[in-house]
Scaffold this motif. Structure first.
Motif, mmCIF file in Angstrom:
data_model
loop_
_atom_site.group_PDB
_atom_site.id
_atom_site.type_symbol
_atom_site.label_atom_id
_atom_site.label_comp_id
_atom_site.label_asym_id
_atom_site.label_seq_id
_atom_site.Cartn_x
_atom_site.Cartn_y
_atom_site.Cartn_z
ATOM 1 N N LYS A 1 10.818 11.292 -10.178
ATOM 2 C CA LYS A 1 11.001 9.858 -10.387
ATOM 3 C C LYS A 1 11.309 9.196 -9.043
ATOM 4 C CE LYS A 1 13.078 6.614 -13.641
ATOM 5 N NZ LYS A 1 13.923 6.478 -14.846
ATOM 6 N N LEU A 2 10.550 8.178 -8.702
ATOM 7 C CA LEU A 2 10.705 7.466 -7.436
ATOM 8 C C LEU A 2 11.682 6.312 -7.604
ATOM 9 C CD1 LEU A 2 9.789 6.577 -4.527
ATOM 10 C CD2 LEU A 2 7.909 5.351 -5.642
ATOM 11 N N ARG A 3 12.667 6.255 -6.713
ATOM 12 C CA ARG A 3 13.508 5.063 -6.634
ATOM 13 C C ARG A 3 13.296 4.442 -5.257
ATOM 14 N NH1 ARG A 3 18.366 6.698 -8.275
ATOM 15 N NH2 ARG A 3 19.160 7.352 -6.247
ATOM 16 N N LEU A 4 12.860 3.193 -5.240
ATOM 17 C CA LEU A 4 12.635 2.510 -3.973
ATOM 18 C C LEU A 4 13.864 1.692 -3.595
ATOM 19 C CD1 LEU A 4 8.924 1.332 -4.307
ATOM 20 C CD2 LEU A 4 9.826 3.039 -2.716
ATOM 21 N N PHE A 5 14.220 1.793 -2.328
ATOM 22 C CA PHE A 5 15.316 1.015 -1.762
ATOM 23 C C PHE A 5 14.662 0.009 -0.816
ATOM 24 C CE2 PHE A 5 19.489 1.411 0.912
ATOM 25 C CZ PHE A 5 19.780 0.087 0.647
ATOM 26 N N HIS A 6 14.726 -1.259 -1.200
ATOM 27 C CA HIS A 6 14.039 -2.305 -0.454
ATOM 28 C C HIS A 6 14.997 -2.896 0.584
ATOM 29 C CE1 HIS A 6 10.615 -2.364 -3.282
ATOM 30 N NE2 HIS A 6 11.540 -2.039 -4.161
ATOM 31 N N PHE B 1 4.561 10.865 -6.021
ATOM 32 C CA PHE B 1 5.685 11.231 -6.880
ATOM 33 C C PHE B 1 5.208 11.608 -8.281
ATOM 34 C CE2 PHE B 1 8.183 9.846 -3.445
ATOM 35 C CZ PHE B 1 9.526 10.139 -3.687
ATOM 36 N N ALA B 2 4.168 10.929 -8.776
ATOM 37 C CA ALA B 2 3.628 11.275 -10.098
ATOM 38 C C ALA B 2 3.089 12.702 -10.100
ATOM 39 C CB ALA B 2 2.538 10.279 -10.484
ATOM 40 N N ARG B 3 2.383 13.060 -9.036
ATOM 41 C CA ARG B 3 1.837 14.425 -8.941
ATOM 42 C C ARG B 3 2.943 15.463 -8.845
ATOM 43 N NH1 ARG B 3 -1.845 11.619 -5.714
ATOM 44 N NH2 ARG B 3 -0.831 12.257 -3.761
ATOM 45 N N ALA B 4 4.054 15.101 -8.210
ATOM 46 C CA ALA B 4 5.167 16.036 -8.050
ATOM 47 C C ALA B 4 6.085 16.060 -9.270
ATOM 48 C CB ALA B 4 5.981 15.666 -6.806
ATOM 49 N N GLY B 5 5.884 15.103 -10.200
ATOM 50 C CA GLY B 5 6.743 15.042 -11.370
ATOM 51 C C GLY B 5 8.157 14.584 -11.046
ATOM 52 N N LYS C 1 0.828 -1.210 0.000
ATOM 53 C CA LYS C 1 0.000 0.000 0.000
ATOM 54 C C LYS C 1 0.862 1.258 0.000
ATOM 55 C CE LYS C 1 -2.634 -0.409 3.557
ATOM 56 N NZ LYS C 1 -3.643 0.086 4.515
ATOM 57 N N SER C 2 1.912 1.234 0.812
ATOM 58 C CA SER C 2 2.793 2.394 0.894
ATOM 59 C C SER C 2 3.417 2.690 -0.467
ATOM 60 C CB SER C 2 3.884 2.137 1.937
ATOM 61 O OG SER C 2 4.745 3.240 2.032
ATOM 62 N N GLU C 3 3.826 1.638 -1.170
ATOM 63 C CA GLU C 3 4.432 1.828 -2.489
ATOM 64 C C GLU C 3 3.440 2.456 -3.466
ATOM 65 O OE1 GLU C 3 6.725 -1.435 -4.106
ATOM 66 O OE2 GLU C 3 7.062 -2.225 -2.095
ATOM 67 N N ILE C 4 2.216 1.963 -3.464
ATOM 68 C CA ILE C 4 1.202 2.517 -4.370
ATOM 69 C C ILE C 4 0.947 3.993 -4.053
ATOM 70 C CG2 ILE C 4 -1.266 2.452 -4.904
ATOM 71 C CD1 ILE C 4 -1.114 -0.559 -4.834
ATOM 72 N N LEU D 1 9.086 -8.767 -9.499
ATOM 73 C CA LEU D 1 7.937 -8.846 -10.417
ATOM 74 C C LEU D 1 6.610 -8.631 -9.692
ATOM 75 C CD1 LEU D 1 8.822 -11.781 -12.842
ATOM 76 C CD2 LEU D 1 9.055 -9.328 -13.211
ATOM 77 N N ALA D 2 6.583 -8.933 -8.401
ATOM 78 C CA ALA D 2 5.345 -8.769 -7.631
ATOM 79 C C ALA D 2 5.159 -7.343 -7.113
ATOM 80 C CB ALA D 2 5.332 -9.749 -6.458
ATOM 81 N N GLN D 3 6.100 -6.449 -7.415
ATOM 82 C CA GLN D 3 5.950 -5.058 -6.977
ATOM 83 C C GLN D 3 4.760 -4.410 -7.672
ATOM 84 O OE1 GLN D 3 7.972 -3.450 -4.538
ATOM 85 N NE2 GLN D 3 8.486 -5.617 -4.293
ATOM 86 N N PRO D 4 4.078 -3.492 -7.007
ATOM 87 C CA PRO D 4 2.946 -2.814 -7.645
ATOM 88 C C PRO D 4 3.382 -2.070 -8.904
ATOM 89 C CG PRO D 4 3.004 -2.355 -5.280
ATOM 90 C CD PRO D 4 4.280 -3.056 -5.614
ATOM 91 N N PRO D 5 2.492 -1.935 -9.884
ATOM 92 C CA PRO D 5 2.833 -1.218 -11.132
ATOM 93 C C PRO D 5 3.340 0.194 -10.832
ATOM 94 C CG PRO D 5 0.708 -2.322 -11.335
ATOM 95 C CD PRO D 5 1.121 -2.443 -9.903
ATOM 96 N N GLY D 6 4.385 0.579 -11.554
ATOM 97 C CA GLY D 6 4.914 1.936 -11.413
ATOM 98 C C GLY D 6 5.944 2.115 -10.332
#
Length: 930
Positions: free
Chosen positions: A610-615, A604-608, A595-598, A633-638
């Motif tokens: 690019k999000l980089r996630l560090f897992h 980030f899309a609204r702010a323009g 949920k947090s990722e979505i 592959l199971a990460q949420p789209p985007g």
């Protein structure tokens, strides 16, 4: 007769069984030779009794085993533990070799690319209509970074790694067509190496230092990363050319796979990390990569014996040769050699300037050091350019092209070292700076809005809060010294040497602004921009729920917006899997991360930006682990979009990267998964939007129920902490020298203060692996039975499993954990709890939840056997039990002895050693769930 690597069908695992039998027999022979027939007989009797206890659930076998173990002398106990531990290690070597063997069999047979390969990903993308330009753009813009971290439970020694590496090489050699004499020689060498292993101390018995952890991690670069990562780039270019003929791969482009490290810079909860360890980490990293470059340049000098009497050279190459300190008349017509002697001299000077103490081969003459890795790369490019222009293109690829690629990837720094510290430390340091500067006497007590206003005001001023004439606490001096060290390192080794600052326990925007201000105080935040990216780490369930709102507020600040623009409109966010699991349980942790990722994608899309996630994935499923390919592959789209960093921890580093070919395959899996997750058109994978909304609604309900079940046991059950400290080896893990970091953040027995890694590791040792499954049975069973529509709900869960990668991966990981869980073994650990009522009450709840979890998993997947979809892994786990189970039984016996002695005020170093060895053996046997 050599193993047949092209075996198919039912016999394809025959070579694995043969290798395991061979190594087991050699270990048995060594045991007889070194310890005597009587000890060997004891080991065999224990193994057979443990097998009987498992296969027949024989109560008498359990009593016989307990009696056998209780009768062992201290010396015998150590020997038996070592024997079973070494078999776990040898079985791992055999399995790794079999994976390589099967992969080669597929390649030799001309099979289609396997799932998880870049070839498979490219074929899939091309079939979905993704064009060559899109793929090229991906590789130009991508950043994929495995980050090696130290580990409180990492116990492997380099001497053992080296010995096991040689055993793996000899085992692989047996697949070649050997003459009878060569085969006998190979067997003798294998026997000798197993004997060497037996006579080598398996573990460190002195307290591990951060320097030890740094050197341990660097050994994997020499084994795997330095050669395999550049080689992987070459393979990927070949795959792109094969799938998209005529396309231009990004040769010499941006290095899309780079290495990261926390070892030496991660001081969250580790008082042993300071400015000195940060500096030491970079010296050791630079020495490692420069040693590699020096060796490669020396080898190139031997190879490139090209004479201008026979072939021309470019003017640039001749100029480079003239600048060399080598003026030997014997090489007057060999400009490549003279140029490389000059390059070697400059590299040697660079190595000394960057801290290297010993250069193995003395240079011919003096030369100026390189100012940066780019200058070294430019000299190599002159060599390559000259060769290509003068009929020498074939001479570029074998070594020179790979070296040039390595320079792009590793620079002079080898790996980017992350800084990490807890937000409460930053608050204390700034509180002291504000108070001493008479700017704000009670900073920590301010409301959040007032903190933000104060920090922004201070960031806008040119003045410094810190005064060289004031006295500060040791903590403040240490924190400022570390940031100054980071500033100096970036100037010395390049900007990529340190570029990230991670803030543990990020709960507010002020937590992020504090690190900006600390960078300003140490000269790292100037008008030209920010030196270190400030990265929040959201760890607990409440932190994850607040993450999107915090980042929304953060990026809306004008100051931050300008800094993000200078970062290329990118911002990284780190998500903590281990702590969220310890806080809320396996199912809730995974759901809240999802949920947090979505939510972050939307912000980030609204702010323009690019999000980089560090897992921050631990190695075990309970710590967010499991197969990296499926997880990505199971990460949420985007959420991927070509940008991903993820941690690799402790014993998982050894299992993934201690073999070069296995390491290359694991690196390829990361690239392939990131490529697929980034470019697969939405709708080609996963559920359609209406179904996804239904699935998410069900998951939210399951998460609530699982959270209540997990918290109800771990945090709300009276006496649970006492049970945990008695029924697992957590106390022994905390007191043994298993890492440079304390097992707990504070000197308490509170589970809240315990670090997540030893929490999960302890449950693995006692074979309950509770963080990887507890709460699922209560959640699913309760939801199905509550409010009717039972059949409809079961159908919905089955649909989720079939269509939603997130849910399918969740269940697959849990299935693997349950395959390694053993309540019979766990009951032996439960017997260590002195309070019988407490023991029976809590263990009964765990048993009931385990049974419910198995029922619910079978109801959804239709599989009543564990790992029905992965028979190879199922067989692997089953094969290990005969050697893993005795280690658990021995560990219980040793813990019992140790605690008895402790109550008497006594200590026995041999008992300590036995526990330590058993911990290593169990972790090796469980591999990615230990």
């Amino acid at each position: 007769m050599a193993n047949n690597i092209t075996n198919t069908g039912a016999d394809k695992d025959a070579p694995l069984k043969e290798d395991i039998r061979l190594l087991g027999r050699l270990l048995g022979d060594v045991l007889r030779e070194q310890e005597g027939e009587e000890v060997f007989a004891v080991v065999e009797t224990i193994r057979q009794t443990a097998v009987r206890f498992r296969r027949e659930a024989d109560a008498q076998a359990g009593e016989d085993l307990a009696e056998l173990l209780h009768k062992l002398t201290r010396e015998q106990t150590i020997t038996v533990v070592r024997a079973f531990s070494y078999f776990s290690h040898l079985a791992n070597i055999a399995e790794d070799q079999h994976h390589i063997r099967r992969r080669r069999a597929h390649l030799l047979a001309g099979s289609k690319p396997q799932k998880g390969s870049v070839g498979f990903a490219l074929a899939k993308l091309k079939g979905a209509g993704v064009g060559a330009g899109t793929v090229a753009t991906f590789f130009n813009d991508a950043l994929i970074v495995p980050v090696l971290t130290a580990h409180p439970t990492e116990v492997q020694r380099k001497s053992i790694l080296d010995a096991e590496h040689e055993i793996a090489r000899l085992l692989a050699e047996r697949d070649l067509p050997l003459t009878p004499k060569e085969r006998v020689a190979n067997l003798h060498l294998l026997h000798a190496r197993v004997a060497t292993l037996w006579q080598t101390r398996m573990l460190r018995y002195s307290k591990l230092t951060v320097a030890d952890e740094i050197d341990n991690a660097l050994s994997y670069y020499r084994i795997t990363f330095l050669r395999e990562l550049p080689g992987l780039y070459d393979d990927i270019e070949d795959e792109i050319a094969a799938h998209y003929p005529g396309s231009t791969p990004a040769a010499g482009g941006a290095p899309y796979v780079q290495m990261g490290s926390w070892i030496g810079g991660d001081r969250d909860g580790n008082p042993n990390v300071n400015a000195g360890t940060v500096a030491h980490a970079l010296v050791r990293q630079a020495t490692t990569i420069l040693d590699f470059y020096l060796d490669e340049v020396h080898a190139l000098g031997a190879e490139l014996s090209i004479s201008t009497l026979l072939v021309e050279a470019s003017d640039a190459l001749l100029t480079l040769a003239e600048a060399s300190p080598d003026h030997s008349p014997h090489r007057a017509d060999e400009p490549y050699r003279r140029a490389l002697i000059g390059i070697y001299a400059r590299l040697a000077a660079t190595a000394r300037a960057l801290g290297a103490a010993n250069i193995l081969r003395k240079e011919v003459g003096q030369a100026a050091p390189y100012l940066g890795a780019a200058d070294f790369g430019a000299d190599l490019a002159i060599l390559a350019g000259s060769l290509r222009l003068n009929h020498g293109a074939l001479l570029v690829k074998p070594r020179l092209a790979t070296l040039m690629r390595a320079v792009d990837i590793f620079g002079f720094h080898l790996a980017s070292l992350d800084m990490r510290q807890s937000s409460d430390v930053h608050e204390r340091v700034l509180g002291e700076l504000f108070a001493n500067a008479a700017a704000e006497p009670h900073y920590a007590q301010l409301a959040e809005a007032d903190k933000v206003a104060l920090l922004l005001a201070e960031l806008s001023q040119p003045r410094m809060l810190h005064s060289p004439h004031a006295l500060y606490s040791d903590e403040t001096n240490s924190e400022l010294a570390i940031l100054r060290a980071a500033r100096d390192i970036r100037r010395r080794y390049g900007a990529r040497a340190i570029r990230n600052y991670i803030i543990s326990h990020t709960e507010t925007v002020s937590d992020l602004l504090e690190v900006l201000l600390l960078q300003k105080e140490t000269g790292m935040l100037r008008a030209g921009g920010l030196e270190l990216m400030v990265i929040p780490l959201f760890e607990t369930i409440p932190d994850l729920q607040r993450a999107a709102a915090i980042m929304d507020e953060w990026m809306a600040l004008p100051l931050v917006a300008s800094l993000v623009a200078r970062q290329g409109m990118q911002q990284e966010v780190m998500l903590g899997y281990s702590d969220s699991n310890k806080d809320g349980g396996f199912l809730t942790s995974n759901w809240e991360l999802y949920k947090s990722e979505i939510d972050l994608v939307g912000v980030f899309a609204r702010a323009g930006v690019k999000l980089r996630l560090f897992h921050g994935r631990g190695g075990t499923v309970g710590r967010g682990g499991g197969p990296s390919y499926e997880a990505i592959l199971a990460q949420p789209p985007g959420t991927v979009n070509g940008q991903i960093r993820l941690t690799e921890q402790g014993e998982i580093i050894a299992s993934k990267f201690s073999n070069a070919e296995i390491g290359r395959r694991n690196l390829e899996l990361l690239v392939a998964a990131t490529l697929e997750a980034s470019l697969t058109p939405h709708g080609d994978d996963g559920a359609a939007a209406p179904a996804l909304a239904r699935f998410e609604a069900v998951m939210a309900e399951l998460s609530d129920r699982a959270y209540r079940a997990y918290r109800g046991l771990v945090y709300d059950t009276p006496g649970f902490t006492d049970y945990f400290f008695s029924a697992t080896p957590i106390a022994e893990i905390a007191e043994l020298n298993l890492g440079s970091r304390p097992a707990s953040r504070k000197s308490t027995r509170r589970i809240e203060d315990l670090r997540a890694i030893p929490w999960g590791f302890s449950w693995g040792q006692c074979r309950l692996l509770l963080p990887g499954w507890f709460g699922f049975g209560s959640a699913v069973g309760g939801w199905i039975e509550d409010g009717g529509r039972r059949d409809e709900k079961i159908a919905a869960l089955r649909e989720m499993h079939a269509q939603w990668p997130f849910f399918a991966t969740l269940l697959s990981n849990m299935d693997m954990v349950l395959a390694k869980t053993d309540l019979a073994i766990a009951s032996r650990y439960a017997d260590l709890v002195a309070d019988a009522l407490l023991r029976d009450r809590i263990f009964a709840r765990i048993e009931a939840e385990h049974a419910a979890t198995l029922r619910c998993l079978a109801l959804i997947t239709g599989a009543h056997e564990r790992l029905a979809g992965n028979p190879l892994l199922a067989r692997s786990i089953q094969n290990r039990f005969a050697y893993l189970d005795p280690l658990n039984h021995l560990q219980v016996e040793l813990i019992e002895r140790h605690r008895t002695l402790s109550r008497q005020g006594k200590a026995d170093e041999r008992v300590h050693r036995g526990i330590h060895l058993s911990i290593n053996g169990v972790a090796a046997g469980l591999r990615n769930s230990g």
